[in-house]
Design a protein around this motif. Structure first.
Motif, mmCIF file in Angstrom:
data_model
loop_
_atom_site.group_PDB
_atom_site.id
_atom_site.type_symbol
_atom_site.label_atom_id
_atom_site.label_comp_id
_atom_site.label_asym_id
_atom_site.label_seq_id
_atom_site.Cartn_x
_atom_site.Cartn_y
_atom_site.Cartn_z
ATOM 1 N N GLY A 50 0.759 -1.066 0.169
ATOM 2 C CA GLY A 50 0.065 -0.068 0.094
ATOM 3 C C GLY A 50 0.874 1.090 0.044
ATOM 4 O O GLY A 50 0.558 2.131 0.720
ATOM 5 N N GLY A 111 -0.212 9.464 9.081
ATOM 6 C CA GLY A 111 -1.622 9.700 9.180
ATOM 7 C C GLY A 111 -2.273 8.701 10.064
ATOM 8 O O GLY A 111 -3.189 9.038 10.657
ATOM 9 N N LYS A 112 -1.601 7.518 10.273
ATOM 10 C CA LYS A 112 -2.205 6.359 11.103
ATOM 11 C C LYS A 112 -2.294 7.135 12.662
ATOM 12 O O LYS A 112 -3.162 6.941 13.455
ATOM 13 C CB LYS A 112 -1.613 5.214 11.046
ATOM 14 N N TYR A 139 -8.929 1.220 10.847
ATOM 15 C CA TYR A 139 -10.075 1.931 11.792
ATOM 16 C C TYR A 139 -10.653 1.241 12.649
ATOM 17 O O TYR A 139 -10.481 1.674 13.771
ATOM 18 C CB TYR A 139 -11.217 2.174 10.574
ATOM 19 N N ASP A 214 -10.694 11.257 6.230
ATOM 20 C CA ASP A 214 -9.164 11.024 6.007
ATOM 21 C C ASP A 214 -8.797 11.153 4.703
ATOM 22 O O ASP A 214 -9.479 10.506 3.682
ATOM 23 C CB ASP A 214 -9.050 9.384 6.392
ATOM 24 N N TYR A 217 -5.525 9.849 0.429
ATOM 25 C CA TYR A 217 -5.279 9.744 -1.077
ATOM 26 C C TYR A 217 -5.967 11.047 -1.928
ATOM 27 O O TYR A 217 -6.209 10.740 -2.986
ATOM 28 C CB TYR A 217 -5.942 8.594 -1.486
ATOM 29 N N SER A 247 2.770 10.396 3.118
ATOM 30 C CA SER A 247 3.140 9.152 2.716
ATOM 31 C C SER A 247 2.683 8.818 1.490
ATOM 32 O O SER A 247 3.753 8.559 0.624
ATOM 33 C CB SER A 247 2.300 8.022 3.424
HETATM 34 N N1 PLP Z 1 -5.401 6.279 5.937
HETATM 35 C C1 PLP Z 1 -5.583 5.363 4.831
HETATM 36 C C2 PLP Z 1 -6.896 5.357 4.187
HETATM 37 C C3 PLP Z 1 -4.309 4.697 4.329
HETATM 38 O O1 PLP Z 1 -4.615 3.763 3.268
HETATM 39 C C4 PLP Z 1 -3.294 4.818 5.225
HETATM 40 C C5 PLP Z 1 -1.877 4.006 4.782
HETATM 41 O O2 PLP Z 1 -2.005 2.976 4.110
HETATM 42 C C6 PLP Z 1 -3.241 5.630 6.156
HETATM 43 C C7 PLP Z 1 -4.131 6.381 6.564
HETATM 44 C C8 PLP Z 1 -1.896 5.998 6.998
HETATM 45 O O3 PLP Z 1 -0.868 6.087 6.335
HETATM 46 P P1 PLP Z 1 0.612 6.823 7.016
HETATM 47 O O4 PLP Z 1 0.456 6.522 8.486
HETATM 48 O O5 PLP Z 1 1.561 6.157 6.434
HETATM 49 O O6 PLP Z 1 0.538 8.466 6.878
#
Ligand code: PLP
Length: 403
Positions: A50, A111-112, A139, A214, A217, A247
């Motif tokens: 991903g 983001g996570k 989630y 969120d 993307y 990311s």
């Molecule tokens: N939200 C979604 C929908 C994602 O697919 C991802 C990563 O796969 C994330 C959040 C978190 O990404 P990151 O923690 O790398 O910023």
């Protein structure tokens, strides 16, 4: 001499309930199995990852090197360096039409982590969080970790996996605290049309429920779909939490940087939580991110062009396999075909299908079950056209024989 109290091994290693409530990420499990094969020299057609297969753009890397050279290697303020918080607000306003102040912005370790922080700050034991399925794997587990209850709203391939405000309203109870919506979606690539998203926001406002949007993307959209933030709608800010990430947009998965845009009291709470857990995200990463926010967006446009070509190739290829149906994803870099027509006694579900695909054809992908959508498979097309062609050949062979 006898110790005062005997060591009780079982008791010592009993994990906290909050950790026992969650499971390892299923996508990580698939990636590990594929990596294991690769390490044995097996040629894996890998649709599991991903993450972008592009390198981080040059100007961003250079900013990190400069930060190192200038010894910017100390603690920073917990919510991030002021220049970055300011630059994120300006970038978000420019690109997506919002109007946030730096005091309404906090940067986190991806983001996570942003989602984790927001959910942990707002969800009490028993608090309900509505999550449309197919959902991003983390989630429900983040909600469970916080002690909340994920309430799953099923969307359908026939409706392009779009979250509908009317369906959402039916699931709201006095215990509902939050709705989490990613658009574009991982895994389905669905994009919520702006007018429908506005209705979703209105439902949340009417019921005093937080909407966590969120936007990881946001910049990867195709056809009629355009980058869109619900924060661009006037009057949206009161109960809205925007989560963004460096990311995917800037091919920076390993750098770990994300952000929250939200009302100031929530930013203060997240800062407090972060101050007692991770402290600031890595200083060098923050300077790299600053260059991303202030710099040109042409590398993002180039990645999008390439993703668009790959999307076309993979959707066409999957649809050409008998018994496989596939909606056209409008965003992100995933396709989510339905393969349930191929079920038989040996292959009764998508988890067995993906296991056999890895074993027999060395194709790595993630079963829909992991995203709360049995019957489907998720393929990431963040891989070259050549590898997509090779993977499609193997999938065609597998499903040709399986029927
Ligand atoms: N939200 C979604 C929908 C994602 O697919 C991802 C990563 O796969 C994330 C959040 C978190 O990404 P990151 O923690 O790398 O910023």
């Amino acid at each position: 001499m006898e110790p005062a109290t005997a060591v009780k091994t079982e008791e010592t290693f009993r994990l906290a309930d909050r950790v026992n409530r969650i499971s390892p990420s299923p996508t990580m499990v698939v990636l590990a199995a594929a990596e294991q094969l690769k390490s044995q020299g097996v040629d894996v057609a890998d649709f599991g990852a991903g993450e972008p297969d592009f390198p981080t753009p040059e100007h961003i890397k250079r900013a990190a090197i400069q930060a190192l050279d200038e010894n910017r290697t100390k603690y920073t303020p917990v919510p991030g360096i002021p220049a970055l918080r300011q630059a994120i607000c300006e970038w978000h306003a420019r690109e997506l039409g919002s109007s946030y102040q730096p005091s309404e912005c906090v940067v986190n370790v991806g983001g996570k982590h942003s989602i984790f922080n927001a959910v942990c700050c707002l969800i009490n034991s028993g608090g309900e969080v509505i999550i449309p399925s197919p959902y991003w794997v983390s989630y429900p587990d983040i909600v469970k970790y916080a002690g909340g209850k994920p309430v799953i709203l099923t969307t359908t391939a026939e409706d392009n996996f779009v979250l509908r405000a009317a369906d959402l309203e039916k699931l709201i109870t006095p215990r509902t605290r939050m709705v989490i919506a990613d658009s574009p979606s991982n895994p389905s690539g669905a994009v919520i049309p702006p007018d429908e998203f506005a209705k979703v926001l209105a439902v949340c406002q009417r019921h005093g429920v937080w909407l966590l949007a969120d936007e990881c993307y946001s910049h990867f959209t195709y056809g009629d779909a355009k980058p869109f933030s619900i924060a661009s709608i006037p009057g949206s800010k009161n109960n809205l939490i925007v989560v963004g990430s460096f990311s995917k947009t800037f091919a920076m998965t390993g750098w770990r940087l994300g952000y929250v845009l939200a009302p100031q009291p929530l930013i203060a709470a997240i800062t407090k939580l972060q101050g007692q857990s991770t402290s600031n995200p890595t200083s060098i990463t923050q300077y790299a991110a600053l260059a991303a926010m202030r710099g040109p967006m042409d590398s993002v446009a180039k990645m999008l062009e390439e993703y668009a070509r790959r999307r076309e190739r993979i959707v066409t290829g999957l649809r050409a396999i008998p018994g496989v149906t596939c909606t056209a994803p409008q965003g992100a870099f995933y396709v989510f075909p339905n393969i349930s027509a191929h079920y038989n006694a040996e292959m009764p579900n998508d988890m067995v299908v993906s296991k056999l695909l890895l074993e027999r054809e060395h194709v790595a992908l993630v079963p829909g079950e992991a995203f709360g959508a049995p019957g489907f498979l998720r393929l990431s097309y963040a891989t070259s056209l050549d590898r997509i062609d090779e993977g499609l050949r193997r999938l065609g062979r597998f499903f040709g024989q399986a029927r």
